[in-house]
Design a protein around this motif. Structure first.
Motif, PDB file in Angstrom:
ATOM      1  N   ILE A 144      20.914   5.620  13.052  1.00  0.00           N
ATOM      2  CA  ILE A 144      21.082   4.371  12.297  1.00  0.00           C
ATOM      3  C   ILE A 144      21.994   4.553  11.107  1.00  0.00           C
ATOM      4  CG2 ILE A 144      19.114   4.677  10.736  1.00  0.00           C
ATOM      5  CD1 ILE A 144      18.512   1.678  11.201  1.00  0.00           C
ATOM      6  N   GLY A 145      22.260   5.790  10.721  1.00  0.00           N
ATOM      7  CA  GLY A 145      23.137   6.029   9.589  1.00  0.00           C
ATOM      8  C   GLY A 145      22.368   6.124   8.286  1.00  0.00           C
TER       9      GLY A 145
ATOM     10  N   LYS B  20      18.737   7.442  -3.582  1.00  0.00           N
ATOM     11  CA  LYS B  20      18.850   8.619  -2.736  1.00  0.00           C
ATOM     12  C   LYS B  20      19.199   8.182  -1.323  1.00  0.00           C
ATOM     13  CE  LYS B  20      13.999   8.963  -1.320  1.00  0.00           C
ATOM     14  NZ  LYS B  20      12.801   9.839  -1.283  1.00  0.00           N
ATOM     15  N   SER B  21      19.827   9.071  -0.588  1.00  0.00           N
ATOM     16  CA  SER B  21      20.268   8.762   0.767  1.00  0.00           C
ATOM     17  C   SER B  21      19.155   9.056   1.762  1.00  0.00           C
ATOM     18  CB  SER B  21      21.511   9.592   1.113  1.00  0.00           C
ATOM     19  OG  SER B  21      21.957   9.284   2.409  1.00  0.00           O
ATOM     20  N   VAL B  22      18.799   8.055   2.540  1.00  0.00           N
ATOM     21  CA  VAL B  22      17.746   8.185   3.543  1.00  0.00           C
ATOM     22  C   VAL B  22      18.303   7.669   4.872  1.00  0.00           C
ATOM     23  CG1 VAL B  22      15.438   7.467   4.245  1.00  0.00           C
ATOM     24  CG2 VAL B  22      15.949   7.839   1.819  1.00  0.00           C
TER      25      VAL B  22
ATOM     26  N   VAL C 119       0.834  -1.199   0.000  1.00  0.00           N
ATOM     27  CA  VAL C 119       0.000   0.000   0.000  1.00  0.00           C
ATOM     28  C   VAL C 119       0.868   1.247   0.000  1.00  0.00           C
ATOM     29  CG1 VAL C 119      -1.662   1.325   1.346  1.00  0.00           C
ATOM     30  CG2 VAL C 119      -1.952  -1.147   1.082  1.00  0.00           C
ATOM     31  N   GLY C 120       1.936   1.262   0.769  1.00  0.00           N
ATOM     32  CA  GLY C 120       2.688   2.480   0.990  1.00  0.00           C
ATOM     33  C   GLY C 120       3.861   2.701   0.059  1.00  0.00           C
TER      34      GLY C 120
ATOM     35  N   ASP D 238      11.174   4.913   8.893  1.00  0.00           N
ATOM     36  CA  ASP D 238      10.942   3.503   8.575  1.00  0.00           C
ATOM     37  C   ASP D 238      12.185   2.664   8.779  1.00  0.00           C
ATOM     38  OD1 ASP D 238       8.261   3.900   7.810  1.00  0.00           O
ATOM     39  OD2 ASP D 238       8.868   4.589   5.822  1.00  0.00           O
ATOM     40  N   LEU D 239      13.371   3.285   8.661  1.00  0.00           N
ATOM     41  CA  LEU D 239      14.603   2.521   8.865  1.00  0.00           C
ATOM     42  C   LEU D 239      14.693   1.999  10.293  1.00  0.00           C
ATOM     43  CD1 LEU D 239      17.095   4.793   6.905  1.00  0.00           C
ATOM     44  CD2 LEU D 239      16.289   2.516   6.250  1.00  0.00           C
ATOM     45  N   THR D 240      14.088   2.724  11.221  1.00  0.00           N
ATOM     46  CA  THR D 240      14.068   2.283  12.620  1.00  0.00           C
ATOM     47  C   THR D 240      12.890   1.365  12.908  1.00  0.00           C
ATOM     48  OG1 THR D 240      15.115   4.349  13.282  1.00  0.00           O
ATOM     49  CG2 THR D 240      14.016   3.077  15.008  1.00  0.00           C
ATOM     50  N   ASP D 241      11.702   1.759  12.414  1.00  0.00           N
ATOM     51  CA  ASP D 241      10.486   1.037  12.774  1.00  0.00           C
ATOM     52  C   ASP D 241      10.228  -0.202  11.912  1.00  0.00           C
ATOM     53  OD1 ASP D 241      10.177   3.078  14.554  1.00  0.00           O
ATOM     54  OD2 ASP D 241       8.673   4.163  13.356  1.00  0.00           O
ATOM     55  N   ARG D 242      10.723  -0.181  10.674  1.00  0.00           N
ATOM     56  CA  ARG D 242      10.384  -1.267   9.731  1.00  0.00           C
ATOM     57  C   ARG D 242      11.623  -1.668   8.942  1.00  0.00           C
ATOM     58  NH1 ARG D 242       5.334   1.156   6.441  1.00  0.00           N
ATOM     59  NH2 ARG D 242       5.265  -1.007   5.665  1.00  0.00           N
ATOM     60  N   PHE D 243      12.738  -1.823   9.617  1.00  0.00           N
ATOM     61  CA  PHE D 243      14.003  -2.021   8.915  1.00  0.00           C
ATOM     62  C   PHE D 243      13.980  -3.258   8.019  1.00  0.00           C
ATOM     63  CE2 PHE D 243      18.342  -3.634   8.543  1.00  0.00           C
ATOM     64  CZ  PHE D 243      18.965  -2.524   7.983  1.00  0.00           C
TER      65      PHE D 243
END
Length: 404
Positions: A89-90, A82-84, A7-8, A52-57
């Motif tokens: 977390i880096g 692209k850099s996210v 969905v997202g 999302d990198l923290t919550d849904r890695f």
């Protein structure tokens, strides 16, 4: 988890759906068919954000790997990253855009339409050489999806063969029924009328097409014969009929152009029973079937020397028919289409399903005023008085006044 990502975050299926819209409206294939150069297609990918990198890695990593696998399988596709990320977390390089830069064939493969493009090419290449081949090919290039809509391929072949026959036989007193193309009949022509008309408008000189006739009247527009119109009429008075003992006849309209009726008055009536029961009138005939299609009868040259009365339903469509008849025959008079007749039959009023709202410029002031009152609902919403609901005593009294 998978459902949330679908969905997202953009998937390959989402990209195909997005680009498919441009295929479905024909612009991609038309650009290719016209020989336009290919420009790389750039699609923005909606993906994870820093949180999302923290919550849904794990989901982020799976989504990234899926896209990397997509481009690994095809040299035609490129990912722009692209850099996210956040300090905790880096930074991470994630897909931001998908670029299709491998040419038209690469785009067809991505859209999974290679077979359709190949089929269009074959249909275009199958156009027989001849005087109109280039014009037909140009039309096909501009409308490729309309070509592909004809299945199987033999159907499009029959369309082109029909166009060739129509071009060669127009103006030669032919009926469309006489088309000799195998598998083609009048139903085929009617079914494919829109595309046949568009093709004829392209290949025929403009001055050979009756531009005043809409494409819906296919035969007339392109110079083919149409079935003759017939007129049904009966003698009302003591005038001997043309055939002794035959008071009612149905004849071809074109026959009446030269054979003028030997009467002074003509009543044009809409309702069949009213037509059959119409009272005796000296030196007159009754004609059945006015309506919107009866303008050709009003154009008979000898009618201008007769007194012609039109009696139709007392509603907006009845006045619209009267207006159209007057445009052809200005001396036509209305009969029982007046306010007194309407107000004398309130118990017989019914509702007109849809009202005719166009401008009417050939009505008398009294007719126009009544028409406007019907539109405005002065006596009720969309009321009408049908011809067969007018009382016979009212008809007879009106005739007596008219004849006196």
């Amino acid at each position: 988890m998978t459902r949330r990502r679908a969905v997202g975050w953009t998937t390959l299926a989402d990209v195909r759906t997005h680009l498919r819209r441009r295929w479905d409206d024909g612009q991609l294939l038309a650009a290719w068919a016209a020989g336009q150069p290919f420009h790389p297609v750039d699609v923005t990918l909606r993906g994870p954000v820093g949180r999302d990198l923290t919550d849904r890695f794990d989901e982020v990593r799976a989504w990234r790997q899926e896209w990397l696998a997509v481009v690994d399988r095809s040299a035609d596709l490129q990912l722009v990253m692209k850099s996210v990320g956040r300090r905790s977390i880096g930074a991470n390089e994630l897909p931001a855009r998908l670029v299709v830069d491998g040419g038209w064939e690469a785009l067809w493969r991505l859209l999974q339409v290679t077979a359709e493009v190949r089929r269009f090419t074959q249909l275009r290449d199958s156009v027989p050489t001849g005087a109109h081949a280039a014009m037909l090919v140009n039309w096909m290039n501009a409308h490729p999806l309309r070509v592909l809509a004809h299945q199987p391929d033999a159907e499009w072949t029959r369309v082109l063969a029909t166009v060739r026959w129509l071009v060669s036989e127009r103006g030669h007193s032919r009926y469309l029924r006489q088309v000799p193309v195998p598998g083609v009949d009048t139903k085929f022509i009617e079914t494919h009328r829109a595309v046949l008309a568009d093709l004829l408008d392209v290949v025929l000189p403009a001055d050979t097409i009756d531009q005043t006739v809409p494409k819906a009247q296919f035969a007339r527009r392109y110079g083919f014969r149409i079935p003759p119109l017939y007129v049904r009429f009966r003698t009302l008075g003591a005038t001997p009929p043309r055939l002794p003992g035959v008071p009612e006849m149905t004849v071809r309209l074109d026959s009446l152009e030269a054979a003028a009726a030997d009467v002074g008055t003509v009543f044009v009536l809409e309702n069949e029973i009213t037509y059959l029961a119409f009272p005796a009138v000296p030196d007159a005939i009754a004609v059945f079937g006015g309506g919107y299609g009866f303008t050709a009868f009003a154009a008979l040259p000898w009618l201008s020397a007769r007194r012609v009365y039109y009696w139709g339903d007392l509603d907006t469509h009845g006045f619209a028919i009267l207006d159209r008849l007057r445009a052809t025959a200005p001396t036509v008079e209305s009969f029982l289409m007046d306010r007194a007749t309407l107000l004398a039959h309130p118990e017989q009023w019914v509702r007109e399903p849809t009202q005719a709202r166009g401008p009417l410029s050939h009505l008398t002031p009294a007719e126009a005023a009544l028409h406007d009152d019907l539109v405005a609902g002065t006596y009720g919403a969309a009321i009408r008085l049908e011809q067969e609901r007018v009382g016979f005593p009212h008809l007879e009294a009106s005739l007596t006044r008219l004849l006196s």
